[in-house]
Design a protein around this motif. Structure first.
Motif, mmCIF file in Angstrom:
data_model
loop_
_atom_site.group_PDB
_atom_site.id
_atom_site.type_symbol
_atom_site.label_atom_id
_atom_site.label_comp_id
_atom_site.label_asym_id
_atom_site.label_seq_id
_atom_site.Cartn_x
_atom_site.Cartn_y
_atom_site.Cartn_z
ATOM 1 N N ARG A 224 0.839 -1.208 0.000
ATOM 2 C CA ARG A 224 0.000 0.000 0.000
ATOM 3 C C ARG A 224 0.873 1.256 0.000
ATOM 4 N NH1 ARG A 224 -5.361 2.582 0.257
ATOM 5 N NH2 ARG A 224 -4.918 4.554 1.295
ATOM 6 N N TYR A 225 1.902 1.261 0.824
ATOM 7 C CA TYR A 225 2.771 2.434 0.906
ATOM 8 C C TYR A 225 3.447 2.705 -0.438
ATOM 9 C CZ TYR A 225 6.287 5.708 2.616
ATOM 10 O OH TYR A 225 7.060 6.831 2.804
ATOM 11 N N PHE A 226 3.980 1.661 -1.062
ATOM 12 C CA PHE A 226 4.687 1.854 -2.328
ATOM 13 C C PHE A 226 3.760 2.214 -3.486
ATOM 14 C CE2 PHE A 226 8.528 -0.843 -0.907
ATOM 15 C CZ PHE A 226 9.232 0.301 -0.558
ATOM 16 N N LEU A 227 2.482 1.927 -3.350
ATOM 17 C CA LEU A 227 1.543 2.345 -4.388
ATOM 18 C C LEU A 227 1.417 3.860 -4.419
ATOM 19 C CD1 LEU A 227 -0.592 1.862 -6.555
ATOM 20 C CD2 LEU A 227 -2.266 1.487 -4.713
ATOM 21 N N TYR A 228 1.358 4.479 -3.252
ATOM 22 C CA TYR A 228 1.127 5.922 -3.178
ATOM 23 C C TYR A 228 2.378 6.731 -2.845
ATOM 24 C CZ TYR A 228 -3.660 4.312 -3.381
ATOM 25 O OH TYR A 228 -4.825 3.701 -3.788
ATOM 26 N N HIS A 229 3.472 6.044 -2.522
ATOM 27 C CA HIS A 229 4.771 6.688 -2.310
ATOM 28 C C HIS A 229 5.782 5.874 -3.121
ATOM 29 C CE1 HIS A 229 2.278 7.402 1.271
ATOM 30 N NE2 HIS A 229 2.851 8.582 1.326
ATOM 31 N N LYS A 230 5.909 6.165 -4.383
ATOM 32 C CA LYS A 230 6.645 5.324 -5.314
ATOM 33 C C LYS A 230 8.107 5.148 -4.889
ATOM 34 C CE LYS A 230 3.136 5.216 -8.264
ATOM 35 N NZ LYS A 230 2.218 4.067 -8.291
#
Length: 268
Positions: A224-230
């Protein structure tokens, strides 16, 4: 793929010149931290983890190992190379493996804020049941990096095991998602890893307040984090190989591999 849609490099063998990178990082005097967790029966992996890291991880650079454990006596005395150190940090061992894996985010976050921010420049977080089998150097370092899960790197989004319940703080909609990242290997600058671990810990606490857990625990929140914080760099499955899945013909160098184990024996 060697480049993500947002132009983050995807690191495969042959896509970089390690000699040039080593020189750049030596000129900067970069210090690197490596965290791992040795809780309950997972202590059987720590000697191999440290010995393989000494052989292959960040050779020639300053490295500080931070080992979290509920059994200090389980940590072996390893002869370290010059410029490397090992610190053992006593923590509570939980009965459920899910609690152990999820609490890591809080512990890494707190370690960064309390001291590591003054001790290292980059921090790499790796599960203890991995083994380093080939060179893992400064080519992995970036502001924040994730690692492609070897089970899913050739599959389409629909096959990714994201958290799909919209009440969870780890929720990813069916029509979103770039890659599926493994939860047991991530890193970056101490500032950016602090942001990731703080976000994931808070998301877990948000879910705990309504009595739910994301499908794959900390891994779900990382995705989830990497989806919105590339991530600014992505590591190929060379860095998280599992001999039970994936296409070995595509991944010619297996740099970091899962140690075979019976989950029923180490997670009870």
């Amino acid at each position: 793929m060697t480049l993500s849609p947002w132009l983050a490099p995807i690191v495969w063998d042959g896509t970089y010149n390690l000699d040039i990178l080593n020189e750049q990082f030596h000129q900067r005097g970069v210090r690197i931290g490596l965290t791992t967790f040795v809780i309950r029966k997972y202590k059987i992996f720590i000697q191999n983890f440290l010995q393989s890291a000494e052989k292959f991880f960040m050779t020639g650079h300053k490295v500080s190992y931070y080992v979290f454990t509920d059994d200090i006596n389980a940590i072996p005395n390893i002869n370290l190379r010059e410029g490397r150190s090992l610190e053992v940090l006593k923590v509570t061992g939980y009965k459920r493996w899910q609690d152990i894996t999820m609490r890591r985010m809080q512990l890494i976050r707190d370690l960064i804020s309390e001291r590591v921010i003054n001790e290292v420049d980059y921090i790499v977080c790796v599960d203890v049941d991995f083994e380093f089998r080939d060179s893992v150097g400064v080519e992995i370092l970036s502001d924040i990096f994730g690692v492609l899960h070897s089970d899913y790197f050739e599959k389409k989004r629909q096959a990714f095991t994201y958290e799909r319940r919209d009440i969870s703080a780890g929720y990813i909609p069916n029509d979103e998602g770039d890659f599926y990242y493994i939860g047991g290997f991530f890193g970056g600058t101490v500032k950016e890893v602090y942001k990731l671990t703080n976000h994931c810990h808070n998301a877990m606490m948000q879910d705990k307040a309504i009595n739910i857990e994301a499908l794959w625990h900390d891994e779900s929140y990382v995705n989830r984090y990497f989806l919105y914080h590339k991530p600014t760099k992505i590591l190929s499955p060379e860095y998280t190989w599992n001999y039970f899945s994936g296409n070995p013909a595509v991944v010619k160098r297996k740099r970091v591999v899962h140690v075979p184990k019976q989950y029923s024996e180490v997670r009870d």
